[in-house]
Design an enzyme around this catalytic site. Structure first.
Site, PDB file in Angstrom:
ATOM      1  N   LYS A 192      -3.934   2.496  -0.861  1.00 57.52           N
ATOM      2  CA  LYS A 192      -2.778   1.563  -0.858  1.00 57.52           C
ATOM      3  C   LYS A 192      -2.266   1.605  -2.454  1.00 57.52           C
ATOM      4  O   LYS A 192      -2.947   1.197  -3.104  1.00 57.52           O
ATOM      5  CB  LYS A 192      -3.099   0.339  -0.487  1.00 57.52           C
ATOM      6  N   LYS A 245      -1.117   3.988   2.569  1.00 53.46           N
ATOM      7  CA  LYS A 245       0.307   3.206   2.582  1.00 53.46           C
ATOM      8  C   LYS A 245       0.592   3.306   1.002  1.00 53.46           C
ATOM      9  O   LYS A 245       0.057   3.151  -0.012  1.00 53.46           O
ATOM     10  CB  LYS A 245      -0.297   2.006   2.925  1.00 53.46           C
TER      11      LYS A 245
END
Ligand code: PBG
Length: 322
Positions: A192, A245
Site C-alpha cells: 500500500k 493498492k
C-alpha cells in the site's frame, strides 16, 4: 514472409473465441461507507454516484449489490464520535459492528472489513500517537488486533488490515486464533503506497490526517523492490490474500506478485482512480463504460483475482449487456 496476426482479429466471432481474459461480477468487491449519523444517505461530492449510507439506507445498497451478484462487500465505518485512541473502532456496538451483524443476518454475501484506525481517531492517523506525533507501531498492532476481533465477533468473513504497521498480520492472526477464529482469513493490504489517489476517500470516510501525512508508514512509490519484502513478510505472518493498492499505477506489482505467489491477489482501484474516470466522463471526454471495462481487463490481465472497485455495480450491469 510475415505473420498475419490480423487474421485472428477480423470478426467478432473470432475475437470472442480467442478471448482468454475473463471478468465476472463474482471477482468484484464493492466498498461501502456506513456513517453513524442520522440521515438516509449522502452523496460523496468527489465521488459522484457513491454515497455514505447509514443503518437506515444500508438495505437499499445491499439489495443492489446482492442482486448484481457481486462477490463481496468491504465495509468502512464513520463513527459519530472520534477520539485520540480511536475507541469506536473496537466498540462491539459501534457502527461497523452493527452493519456487519445486519448484513450477515439479512443477506447471503461475504463481508470483508477494513481494519484501520484512521476513520476513528480524532487526528486521522492510522494508529496510536506518541507525544512527538509518530504513530507507535507496537502499541497500534495491539489495537488493530482488537478491532479485527471485534469485526470477527460481529460476523466478518474476512478482515483486511490497511494500516501498514509492521507485525500487524501476526498480531491479528494470533489474537483471532486464540479466540477461536482460526478459520477467518486475513486479506492484507500488503503493498500500500502513500498515494494521492486516496484523496476522495478521505472526504468519503472523513479520515484525512489533521497534521502531516502517511509517508512514515505507507510505502514510497520511488522504491523498486520494497514490495517484495512487504508481501513476503505478510505471507510469513499468516496473510491469506495480498492486496495491491492503488491499482492502475502499480500494475507491474500486481503482475509480479501474481506470478510469484500462489495466493489470491486483490487490487484496489481506489477513490482517485474512480474520480478521474467519472470527471472525464461527465465532461464527455471519455466513454465511461468502455474505459472502465478496459481498466478492469487490464487488472485481470496483470493477474488480479479480485478487484475492489467503486464501479462494481456498473460493471455487473455492463457484463450483462455483453
Ligand atoms: C484506511 C484506508 C484508506 C483507503 C482504504 N483504507 C485511506 C488511506 O489509507 O488514506 C483508501 C481507499 C480509496 O482511496 O478508495 N487506511
Amino acid at each position: 514472409m510475415f505473420k498475419r496476426t490480423r487474421s485472428l482479429r477480423r470478426s467478432e466471432g473470432m475475437r470472442h473465441l480467442l478471448q482468454d481474459v475473463h471478468l465476472t461480477a463474482k471477482d468484484l468487491v464493492y466498498p461501502i461507507f456506513i456513517d453513524e449519523g442520522d440521515f438516509y444517505k449522502k452523496e460523496i461530492p468527489s465521488m459522484p454516484g457513491q454515497f455514505r449510507y447509514t443503518m437506515k439506507s444500508l438495505n437499499e445498497i445491499m439489495n443492489n449489490v446482492v442482486e448484481a451478484g457481486i462477490g463481496a462487500v468491504i465495509l468502512f465505518g464513520i463513527p459519530a464520535v472520534k477520539d485520540e485512541m480511536g475507541k469506536e473502532a473496537y466498540n462491539d456496538d459501534g457502527i461497523i459492528q452493527k452493519a456487519i451483524r445486519y448484513i450477515k443476518k439479512h443477506y447471503d454475501i461475504l463481508v470483508i472489513t477494513d481494519v484501520c484506525m484512521c476513520e476513528y481517531t480524532s487526528h486521522g492517523h492510522c494508529g496510536i500517537l506518541e507525544e512527538n506525533g509518530d504513530v507507535n507501531n507496537d502499541i497500534t498492532i495491539g489495537y488493530l488486533s482488537k478491532v479485527a476481533l471485534s469485526h470477527t465477533k460481529a460476523g466478518a468473513d474476512i478482515v483486511a488490515p490497511s494500516d501498514m504497521m509492521d507485525g500487524r498480520v501476526q498480531a491479528i492472526r494470533s489474537l483471532l486464533d486464540q479466540e477461536g477464529y482460526q478459520h477467518v482469513p486475513i486479506m492484507a493490504y500488503s503493498v500500500k503506497y502513500a498515494s494521492s489517489f486516496y484523496g476522495p476517500f478521505r472526504d468519503a470516510a472523513d479520515s484525512a490526517p489533521s497534521f502531516g501525512d502517511r509517508r512514515a508508514y505507507q510505502m514510497d512509490f520511488r522504491r523498486q523492490k520494497e514490495y517484495l519484502i512487504e508481501a513476503e513478510e505478510d505471507l510469513k505472518e499468516g496473510a491469506d490474500f495480498l492486496i495491491i493498492k492503488p491499482a492502475g499505477a502499480y500494475m507491474d506489482i500486481i503482475k509480479d506478485l501474481s506470478d510469484r505467489y500462489p495466493v489470491p491477489i486483490a487490487c484496489y482501484h481506489v477513490s482517485g482512480e474512480y474520480a478521474m474516470i467519472k470527471a472525464a466522463a461527465q465532461n464527455g471526454w471519455i466513454d465511461e463504460k468502455k474505459i472502465v471495462m478496459e481498466t478492469m481487463y487490464g487488472f485481470k490481465r496483470a493477474g488480479a483475482d479480485i478487484i475492489i472497485t467503486y464501479f462494481a455495480l456498473d460493471i455487473a450491469e455492463y457484463l450483462k449487456e455483453c
